[in-house]
Design a protein around this motif. Structure first.
Motif, PDB file in Angstrom:
ATOM      1  N   GLN A   5     -39.554  33.794 -14.853  1.00 16.43           N
ATOM      2  CA  GLN A   5     -40.011  33.162 -16.099  1.00 16.43           C
ATOM      3  C   GLN A   5     -38.822  32.777 -16.983  1.00 16.43           C
ATOM      4  OE1 GLN A   5     -41.561  35.843 -14.776  1.00 16.43           O
ATOM      5  NE2 GLN A   5     -43.420  34.727 -14.210  1.00 16.43           N
ATOM      6  N   ASP A   6     -37.790  33.661 -17.042  1.00 18.55           N
ATOM      7  CA  ASP A   6     -36.608  33.347 -17.856  1.00 18.55           C
ATOM      8  C   ASP A   6     -35.919  32.096 -17.324  1.00 18.55           C
ATOM      9  OD1 ASP A   6     -36.942  35.646 -19.380  1.00 18.55           O
ATOM     10  OD2 ASP A   6     -35.734  36.872 -18.014  1.00 18.55           O
ATOM     11  N   ILE A   7     -35.853  32.022 -15.984  1.00 24.45           N
ATOM     12  CA  ILE A   7     -35.165  30.885 -15.361  1.00 24.45           C
ATOM     13  C   ILE A   7     -35.963  29.607 -15.618  1.00 24.45           C
ATOM     14  CG2 ILE A   7     -34.499  29.893 -13.112  1.00 24.45           C
ATOM     15  CD1 ILE A   7     -33.809  32.861 -12.310  1.00 24.45           C
ATOM     16  N   THR A  13     -36.294  24.215 -21.103  1.00 18.37           N
ATOM     17  CA  THR A  13     -35.754  23.919 -22.439  1.00 18.37           C
ATOM     18  C   THR A  13     -34.272  23.518 -22.380  1.00 18.37           C
ATOM     19  OG1 THR A  13     -35.356  26.289 -22.706  1.00 18.37           O
ATOM     20  CG2 THR A  13     -37.393  25.425 -23.647  1.00 18.37           C
ATOM     21  N   GLY A  14     -33.759  23.325 -21.148  1.00 21.55           N
ATOM     22  CA  GLY A  14     -32.393  22.823 -20.999  1.00 21.55           C
ATOM     23  C   GLY A  14     -31.316  23.754 -21.514  1.00 21.55           C
ATOM     24  N   GLY A  21     -25.784  32.517 -15.573  1.00 18.54           N
ATOM     25  CA  GLY A  21     -25.940  33.967 -15.682  1.00 18.54           C
ATOM     26  C   GLY A  21     -27.310  34.415 -15.231  1.00 18.54           C
ATOM     27  N   LEU A  22     -28.331  33.670 -15.623  1.00 22.87           N
ATOM     28  CA  LEU A  22     -29.703  34.062 -15.265  1.00 22.87           C
ATOM     29  C   LEU A  22     -29.911  34.032 -13.748  1.00 22.87           C
ATOM     30  CD1 LEU A  22     -31.773  32.175 -18.008  1.00 22.87           C
ATOM     31  CD2 LEU A  22     -31.549  34.656 -17.754  1.00 22.87           C
ATOM     32  N   GLU A  39     -40.293  28.606  -7.538  1.00 18.13           N
ATOM     33  CA  GLU A  39     -41.127  29.145  -8.628  1.00 18.13           C
ATOM     34  C   GLU A  39     -40.456  29.002  -9.999  1.00 18.13           C
ATOM     35  OE1 GLU A  39     -44.218  30.160  -8.027  1.00 18.13           O
ATOM     36  OE2 GLU A  39     -43.797  29.587  -5.953  1.00 18.13           O
ATOM     37  N   GLY A  40     -39.112  29.111 -10.006  1.00 18.46           N
ATOM     38  CA  GLY A  40     -38.409  29.035 -11.285  1.00 18.46           C
ATOM     39  C   GLY A  40     -38.055  27.615 -11.675  1.00 18.46           C
TER      40      GLY A  40
END
Ligand code: B1M
Length: 209
Positions: A5-7, A13-14, A21-22, A39-40
């Motif tokens: 989800q973070d990725i 959102t660019g 890092g993610l 998925e990301g």
């Protein structure tokens, strides 16, 4: 901890500075590269496309999301290949004239390369003549792969495929990209069509055999 989800959020959102890092953290935490990609990142860009269609975002936001994805793919690249050692010969690839989208084309090129082809990447906005010149300069090429992301560039894919098939070339033509269908591929006389990068690599091997 980096999650899918973070990725996805970073691509959507660019957040160019955060993506390296993610993705690195996610890999270190044991997430599969292909899961991170599908998925990301790919889902996130699809969401970007939907927002663009609804006029919630505009070309600059779409561009920065694309750059963020590209940066993420660079980190995934070493993990995505199959490391094949068989040589299937040369594959010429490019996005057809009038079309600047290259993320999908680059993924296809990467998968085809890792399946054991020498890839000659002509880039984006590639004219029919540029494809023909590349085939003429590489008469041993086994496959030409045409990508198109816009409905408006589908006629250019058709012209290019027909020009190649109408020439005295033995090279096989494969096509793909979001608006392309099997029906369209058949209609323009392509030898093969694939919906995604992994399928494209399998198809290229089949066509080169
Ligand atoms: Co563009 N864009 N874009 N864009 N863009 C789309 C394609 C769009 C669907 C967005 C939308 O409205 N929902 C829409 C097209 C609508 C249509 O034609 N019906 C669109 C539009 C309208 C435009 C502009 C006209 C916008 C404008 O200027 N007003 C403009 C056109 C510029 C041009 O090309 N002349 C434009 C510009 C751009 C950016 C430059 C900002 C940027 C591209 C940056 C880049 O590529 N370097 C961009 C982006 C990022 C997108 C979206 C959001 C994402 C595309 C992407 O990279 N997806 C896209 C929306 C969407 O696709 N949902 C959109 C991820 C990628 C992995 O998927 O490329 O589909 P994809 O590749 C897949 C498969 O299709 C397949 O495998 C890949 C991996 O599995 N595949 C093949 C691809 N090629 C293949 C070849 C094969 C086999 C499989 O064999 C040879």
């Amino acid at each position: 901890m980096s999650t899918i989800q973070d990725i996805a959020q970073a691509v959507e959102t660019g957040k160019l500075k955060l993506i390296e890092g993610l993705v690195t953290n996610a890999l270190q935490e044991g997430l599969e590269a292909v899961t991170i990609l599908n998925e990301g990142m790919i889902k996130a860009l699809a969401a970007v496309g939907e927002k663009f269609q609804r006029s919630e975002i505009f070309v600059p936001e779409m561009l920065v999301a694309a750059r963020t994805m590209k940066k993420g793919v660079e980190i995934l690249k070493p993990k995505l290949g199959s490391g094949a050692t068989t040589s299937f010969g040369k594959c010429i690839i490019g996005t057809v004239q009038g079309d600047l989208h290259d993320i999908g084309k680059n993924l296809v090129a990467m998968m085809i390369e890792s399946a054991g082809f020498e890839v000659i990447d002509l880039g984006v906005d590639v004219s029919k003549d540029q494809f023909i010149n590349a085939i003429t300069s590489n008469p041993d090429a086994k496959v030409v792969a045409l990508s198109a992301l816009l409905t408006t560039t589908m006629p250019m894919m058709q012209d290019t495929a027909r020009a190649i098939k109408g020439g005295r070339f033995t090279v096989k033509v494969m096509v793909g990209g979001a608006p392309i269908t099997q029906e369209f591929a058949d209609q323009i006389g392509a030898d093969g069509y694939s919906t995604d990068a992994a399928g494209a690599a399998q198809l290229a091997k089949k066509l080169a055999a």
